[in-house]
Write a protein that holds these residues in place. Structure first.
Motif, short mmCIF file in Angstrom:
data_model
loop_
_atom_site.label_atom_id
_atom_site.label_comp_id
_atom_site.label_asym_id
_atom_site.label_seq_id
_atom_site.Cartn_x
_atom_site.Cartn_y
_atom_site.Cartn_z
N SER A 12 24.92 62.12 68.66
CA SER A 12 24.63 60.65 68.35
C SER A 12 24.84 59.80 69.62
O SER A 12 26.06 59.60 69.81
N GLU A 14 23.99 56.97 70.40
CA GLU A 14 24.38 55.50 70.16
C GLU A 14 25.80 55.62 69.76
O GLU A 14 26.58 54.56 70.38
N ALA A 15 26.44 56.50 69.07
CA ALA A 15 27.79 56.56 68.88
C ALA A 15 28.78 56.61 70.00
O ALA A 15 29.50 55.75 70.26
N GLU A 16 28.16 57.40 70.92
CA GLU A 16 28.80 57.87 72.21
C GLU A 16 28.73 56.48 73.00
O GLU A 16 29.92 56.08 73.67
N ALA A 18 28.74 53.41 72.08
CA ALA A 18 29.42 52.44 71.25
C ALA A 18 30.63 52.69 71.56
O ALA A 18 31.61 51.76 71.79
N VAL A 19 31.36 53.85 71.56
CA VAL A 19 32.62 54.25 71.74
C VAL A 19 32.91 53.75 73.24
O VAL A 19 34.05 53.13 73.67
N THR A 94 27.19 46.94 72.99
CA THR A 94 28.59 47.02 72.08
C THR A 94 29.23 45.53 72.09
O THR A 94 30.31 45.48 72.78
N GLU A 102 34.64 53.73 63.56
CA GLU A 102 33.55 54.54 62.90
C GLU A 102 32.70 55.34 63.83
O GLU A 102 32.25 56.25 63.46
N TYR A 103 32.74 54.60 65.08
CA TYR A 103 31.88 55.30 66.14
C TYR A 103 32.78 56.57 66.62
O TYR A 103 31.97 57.64 66.78
#
Length: 218
Positions: A12, A14-16, A18-19, A94, A102-103
């Motif tokens: 993902s 997007e998740a990376e 966001a982290v 972000t 969650e990310y």
């Protein structure tokens, strides 16, 4: 090259992002993220490098933000023309670090799935490698078996081609049976023995006829 090979692997982006963005805008969450993720958990090499840089800076109590991280990456030879714009993009996408947990979970789960997929691929390659090595180790025995069958057929009377075929088929199929049992593949190979019988007979019959013809000529 790594990204090309792993293009179809779970991840993902997007998740990376966001982290990393959360770590850049909120230094207080850096330790929590580092406790749960490692650089290898990030799919993209660029993201891995940024995470490693932030982790290194945190260990040495250096301030973490877009400017300082860009400077540290430049010092370590990881900086390109796209580095600073990408860091700014991470912070823009972000707006808050409130959901960083969650990310992190998404990134960790995707990394776990990639690890499982890689392990399965490694096991498959190991099995294939083992079968190839086993076949190479057995190759001299196969040559000796073939030579024995030819000598046996040559020694038979001219009126016994069927006996020669039966003996040859029996030896070969016995070898297949032992191979199946020895490699643990009995459940796969043994059901194929009927087809192997027809194959062996089909291969030995013209050979026996040629040998019989040759003896007549001699």
């Amino acid at each position: 090259m790594d990204e090309l090979l792993m293009r179809g692997m779970p991840h993902s982006a997007e998740a990376e992002q966001a982290v990393l963005g959360s770590m850049l805008i909120d230094g207080d969450c850096v330790k929590d993220v580092m406790d749960q993720l490692q650089a290898e958990d990030f799919y993209l090499r660029q993201n891995r490098e940024i995470f490693e840089t932030i982790a290194h800076m945190f260990v040495y109590s250096q301030p973490v933000d877009g400017v300082t991280v860009a400077g540290e990456m430049e010092k370590n030879g990881l900086y390109t023309d796209a580095t600073r714009p990408y860091l700014l993009q991470l912070m823009e996408v972000t707006p808050t670090s409130a959901n960083v947990g969650e990310y992190v979970k998404i990134v960790r789960d995707k990394a776990l799935l990639r690890g499982i997929g890689q392990a399965a691929a490694d096991i498959g390659l190991a099995v294939v490698h083992g079968l190839i090595v086993g076949a190479l180790l057995l190759f001299p025995e196969l040559i000796q078996l073939g030579e024995h069958l030819i000598r046996l057929l040559l020694s038979l009377p001219h009126d016994a081609p069927r006996l020669g075929l039966a003996l040859g088929a029996g030896v070969l199929l016995g070898f297949l049976h032992l191979l199946a049992e020895g490699t643990g593949l009995a459940g796969i190979l043994l059901p194929l023995l009927p087809q192997a019988v027809r194959l062996v007979l089909g291969l030995l019959q013209p050979l026996a006829l040629l040998l019989q013809l040759g003896q007549h000529v001699l």
